[in-house]
Design an enzyme around this catalytic site. Structure first.
Site, PDB file in Angstrom:
ATOM      1  N   THR A  52       0.835  -1.208   0.000  1.00  0.00           N
ATOM      2  CA  THR A  52       0.000   0.000   0.000  1.00  0.00           C
ATOM      3  C   THR A  52       0.870   1.258   0.000  1.00  0.00           C
ATOM      4  O   THR A  52       2.008   1.234   0.490  1.00  0.00           O
ATOM      5  CB  THR A  52      -0.909   0.011   1.250  1.00  0.00           C
ATOM      6  OG1 THR A  52      -1.484   1.314   1.406  1.00  0.00           O
ATOM      7  CG2 THR A  52      -0.142  -0.299   2.528  1.00  0.00           C
ATOM      8  N   ASP A  53       0.301   2.356  -0.488  1.00  0.00           N
ATOM      9  CA  ASP A  53       1.035   3.632  -0.439  1.00  0.00           C
ATOM     10  C   ASP A  53       1.194   4.130   0.998  1.00  0.00           C
ATOM     11  O   ASP A  53       2.029   4.989   1.275  1.00  0.00           O
ATOM     12  CB  ASP A  53       0.358   4.697  -1.327  1.00  0.00           C
ATOM     13  CG  ASP A  53      -1.065   5.051  -0.910  1.00  0.00           C
ATOM     14  OD1 ASP A  53      -1.586   4.453   0.054  1.00  0.00           O
ATOM     15  OD2 ASP A  53      -1.667   5.931  -1.554  1.00  0.00           O
ATOM     16  N   GLU A  54       0.391   3.566   1.919  1.00  0.00           N
ATOM     17  CA  GLU A  54       0.459   4.045   3.307  1.00  0.00           C
ATOM     18  C   GLU A  54       1.803   3.726   3.958  1.00  0.00           C
ATOM     19  O   GLU A  54       2.135   4.287   4.996  1.00  0.00           O
ATOM     20  CB  GLU A  54      -0.689   3.462   4.138  1.00  0.00           C
ATOM     21  CG  GLU A  54      -2.039   3.853   3.572  1.00  0.00           C
ATOM     22  CD  GLU A  54      -3.198   3.650   4.529  1.00  0.00           C
ATOM     23  OE1 GLU A  54      -2.991   3.708   5.751  1.00  0.00           O
ATOM     24  OE2 GLU A  54      -4.315   3.443   4.042  1.00  0.00           O
ATOM     25  N   TYR A 108      -1.582  -0.319  11.165  1.00  0.00           N
ATOM     26  CA  TYR A 108      -1.854  -1.006   9.889  1.00  0.00           C
ATOM     27  C   TYR A 108      -0.712  -0.769   8.915  1.00  0.00           C
ATOM     28  O   TYR A 108      -0.150  -1.719   8.343  1.00  0.00           O
ATOM     29  CB  TYR A 108      -3.177  -0.497   9.280  1.00  0.00           C
ATOM     30  CG  TYR A 108      -3.305  -0.806   7.791  1.00  0.00           C
ATOM     31  CD1 TYR A 108      -3.495  -2.112   7.336  1.00  0.00           C
ATOM     32  CD2 TYR A 108      -3.209   0.218   6.830  1.00  0.00           C
ATOM     33  CE1 TYR A 108      -3.585  -2.404   5.975  1.00  0.00           C
ATOM     34  CE2 TYR A 108      -3.300  -0.066   5.470  1.00  0.00           C
ATOM     35  CZ  TYR A 108      -3.486  -1.374   5.044  1.00  0.00           C
ATOM     36  OH  TYR A 108      -3.572  -1.659   3.696  1.00  0.00           O
ATOM     37  N   LYS A 112       2.029  -3.382   7.234  1.00  0.00           N
ATOM     38  CA  LYS A 112       2.193  -3.565   5.784  1.00  0.00           C
ATOM     39  C   LYS A 112       3.636  -3.245   5.373  1.00  0.00           C
ATOM     40  O   LYS A 112       4.208  -3.920   4.513  1.00  0.00           O
ATOM     41  CB  LYS A 112       1.211  -2.673   5.010  1.00  0.00           C
ATOM     42  CG  LYS A 112      -0.242  -3.048   5.138  1.00  0.00           C
ATOM     43  CD  LYS A 112      -0.589  -4.414   4.536  1.00  0.00           C
ATOM     44  CE  LYS A 112      -0.486  -4.441   3.035  1.00  0.00           C
ATOM     45  NZ  LYS A 112      -0.960  -5.740   2.472  1.00  0.00           N
TER      46      LYS A 112
HETATM   47  P1  NAD Z   1     -10.290  -6.719   2.604  1.00  0.00           P
HETATM   48  O1  NAD Z   1     -10.223  -6.427   4.053  1.00  0.00           O
HETATM   49  O2  NAD Z   1     -11.523  -6.395   1.850  1.00  0.00           O
HETATM   50  O3  NAD Z   1     -10.017  -8.289   2.354  1.00  0.00           O
HETATM   51  C1  NAD Z   1      -9.016  -8.992   3.044  1.00  0.00           C
HETATM   52  C2  NAD Z   1      -9.265 -10.481   2.799  1.00  0.00           C
HETATM   53  O4  NAD Z   1      -8.220 -11.207   3.461  1.00  0.00           O
HETATM   54  C3  NAD Z   1     -10.595 -10.984   3.364  1.00  0.00           C
HETATM   55  O5  NAD Z   1     -11.234 -11.828   2.428  1.00  0.00           O
HETATM   56  C4  NAD Z   1     -10.181 -11.762   4.608  1.00  0.00           C
HETATM   57  O6  NAD Z   1     -11.076 -12.827   4.934  1.00  0.00           O
HETATM   58  C5  NAD Z   1      -8.821 -12.272   4.194  1.00  0.00           C
HETATM   59  N1  NAD Z   1      -7.957 -12.577   5.355  1.00  0.00           N
HETATM   60  C6  NAD Z   1      -7.702 -11.775   6.421  1.00  0.00           C
HETATM   61  N2  NAD Z   1      -6.877 -12.401   7.283  1.00  0.00           N
HETATM   62  C7  NAD Z   1      -6.582 -13.606   6.731  1.00  0.00           C
HETATM   63  C8  NAD Z   1      -5.771 -14.703   7.136  1.00  0.00           C
HETATM   64  N3  NAD Z   1      -5.097 -14.678   8.302  1.00  0.00           N
HETATM   65  N4  NAD Z   1      -5.686 -15.780   6.328  1.00  0.00           N
HETATM   66  C9  NAD Z   1      -6.363 -15.829   5.152  1.00  0.00           C
HETATM   67  N5  NAD Z   1      -7.167 -14.822   4.727  1.00  0.00           N
HETATM   68  C10 NAD Z   1      -7.271 -13.725   5.506  1.00  0.00           C
HETATM   69  O7  NAD Z   1      -9.015  -6.019   1.971  1.00  0.00           O
HETATM   70  P2  NAD Z   1      -8.847  -5.279   0.556  1.00  0.00           P
HETATM   71  O8  NAD Z   1      -9.317  -3.897   0.688  1.00  0.00           O
HETATM   72  O9  NAD Z   1      -9.389  -6.152  -0.500  1.00  0.00           O
HETATM   73  O10 NAD Z   1      -7.266  -5.227   0.460  1.00  0.00           O
HETATM   74  C11 NAD Z   1      -6.524  -6.297  -0.155  1.00  0.00           C
HETATM   75  C12 NAD Z   1      -5.046  -5.995  -0.032  1.00  0.00           C
HETATM   76  O11 NAD Z   1      -4.763  -4.748  -0.653  1.00  0.00           O
HETATM   77  C13 NAD Z   1      -4.556  -5.870   1.405  1.00  0.00           C
HETATM   78  O12 NAD Z   1      -3.289  -6.466   1.490  1.00  0.00           O
HETATM   79  C14 NAD Z   1      -4.463  -4.373   1.636  1.00  0.00           C
HETATM   80  O13 NAD Z   1      -3.472  -4.052   2.568  1.00  0.00           O
HETATM   81  C15 NAD Z   1      -4.080  -3.897   0.242  1.00  0.00           C
HETATM   82  N6  NAD Z   1      -4.498  -2.514  -0.051  1.00  0.00           N
HETATM   83  C16 NAD Z   1      -5.810  -2.159  -0.009  1.00  0.00           C
HETATM   84  C17 NAD Z   1      -6.179  -0.858  -0.332  1.00  0.00           C
HETATM   85  C18 NAD Z   1      -7.626  -0.417  -0.357  1.00  0.00           C
HETATM   86  O14 NAD Z   1      -7.888   0.737  -0.682  1.00  0.00           O
HETATM   87  N7  NAD Z   1      -8.585  -1.278  -0.042  1.00  0.00           N
HETATM   88  C19 NAD Z   1      -5.206   0.097  -0.648  1.00  0.00           C
HETATM   89  C20 NAD Z   1      -3.872  -0.293  -0.654  1.00  0.00           C
HETATM   90  C21 NAD Z   1      -3.527  -1.612  -0.374  1.00  0.00           C
END
Ligand code: NAD
Length: 330
Positions: free
Chosen positions: A130-132, A154, A158
């Site tokens: 993530t950019d964070e 968080y 990451k």
């Molecule tokens: P989300 O919270 O919607 O989904 C996370 C998924 O991971 C869920 O299906 C959950 O059940 C699963 N999960 C959590 N813990 C687990 C474990 N221990 N074992 C197996 N599965 C597990 O997240 P998202 O928004 O889809 O983000 C996906 C990725 O992208 C993450 O790594 C997040 O850090 C990164 N990200 C997200 C954003 C955003 O804007 N949403 C931005 C930058 C980076």
């Protein structure tokens, strides 16, 4: 030619499920099979995978990425790993960080180990960061070479997993590619995050909670564009490299709120100013020159159109989000 067997962790979540639906949909590469490994936490939703459930190229394994034995067994039958699974909500990490460190750091390291030690040879690992991880920036944009200065638990979890992933490349030569994307938006987004929370509150005639004065600035990336960037990196990126992925639309939370009020026909009467998030980063901005020049990435979704489509999806899919909001007491 044989299919590439891709293991997608966290594929029942917001971005991971969109990635899977796209890979197995009409615009997908066609030469892949996909296994989702997901623990189905509060954020994981089996309904997100309804479109692909009966696809013979799809399978689902319920389980935790921290489960070393399970992970080794599942990784054994795959050629690539795309790693989304994480605890992803900043506010929850402020309430309690333990789960974030366990899943995001130890879970990632467990997967990396399985990728490295897979019988039959190591497998490439695409790590979704993530950019964070960069912290907060007042002016300009971060290139991939900027130091990591994460602020929330968080973001720190990451950043840790991002660095551990890169260490497996430098130390062991594992093919690790890291992407650092900005804030995603689109359909199937869990309604605790700002855009779906505000849309669903407004659809219900409730107020929306705006942090502080709403001056925090985020770059917004549509999930289609994120998937485009991920596929470019998965298929053409270089091992050991980091690629920023942005959407190119920077907005303050106040400007975003204004757009959502317009879409729902509401006024500022519907906005409640609440105490700012602890340690709230003021601005994120990624420099995407590298992925543009090296891999030809171009974000295509116009933000106004993407936001309208997202609004319409929540308006038309109440059955998807209402139970989630009730269960999470949002
Ligand atoms: P989300 O919270 O919607 O989904 C996370 C998924 O991971 C869920 O299906 C959950 O059940 C699963 N999960 C959590 N813990 C687990 C474990 N221990 N074992 C197996 N599965 C597990 O997240 P998202 O928004 O889809 O983000 C996906 C990725 O992208 C993450 O790594 C997040 O850090 C990164 N990200 C997200 C954003 C955003 O804007 N949403 C931005 C930058 C980076």
């Amino acid at each position: 030619m044989t299919d590439t067997r891709i293991l997608v962790t966290g594929g029942a979540g917001f971005i991971g499920s969109h990635y899977v639906r796209t890979l197995l949909g009409p615009d997908g590469p066609g030469d892949v099979t996909v296994t989702v490994l997901d623990k189905l936490t509060y954020a994981g939703n089996p309904a997100n995978l309804d479109d692909v459930r009966s696809n013979p190229r799809f399978s689902f394994v319920p389980g935790d990425i921290c489960d070393r034995e399970l992970v080794a067994r599942v990784v054994a039958g795959h050629d690539q790993i795309v790693h989304f699974a994480a605890e992803s909500h900043v506010d929850r990490s402020i309430q309690g960080a333990a789960e974030f460190i366990t899943t995001n750091v130890l879970g990632t390291q467990t997967l990396l180990d399985a990728a490295l030690r897979r019988p039959g040879g190591p497998v490439p690992f695409l790590h979704v960061s993530t950019d964070e991880v960069y912290g907060s920036i007042d002016e300009g944009s971060w290139p991939e070479t900027d130091p990591l200065r994460p602020n929330s638990p968080y973001a720190a979890s990451k950043a840790s997993s991002d660095l551990v992933a890169l260490s497996y490349h430098r130390t062991h030569g594992l093919d690790v590619r890291v992407t650092r994307c900005s804030n995603n938006y689109g359909h199937h987004h869990f309604p605790e995050k700002v855009i779906p929370l505000f849309i669903t509150n407004l659809l219900d005639g409730h107020k929306v909670p705006l942090y502080g004065e709403g001056l925090n600035v985020r770059d917004w990336l549509h999930i289609d564009d994120h998937v485009q960037g991920l596929e470019l990196v998965r298929t053409g990126g270089r091992p050991g490299e980091v690629y920023n992925i942005g959407g190119g639309t920077e907005l303050s939370n106040k400007e975003l709120t204004e757009l959502l009020l317009e879409l729902s026909g509401s006024t500022w009467q519907s906005v409640e100013h609440v105490a700012d998030r602890l340690g709230h980063d003021l601005r994120y901005s990624v420099d995407c020159t590298k992925i543009r020049e090296e891999l030809g990435y171009r974000p295509r979704k116009d933000f106004t159109q993407g936001l309208r489509e997202t609004f319409d999806w929540y308006r038309d899919n109440r059955a998807w989000w209402e139970p989630l909001k009730n269960r999470a007491a949002l």
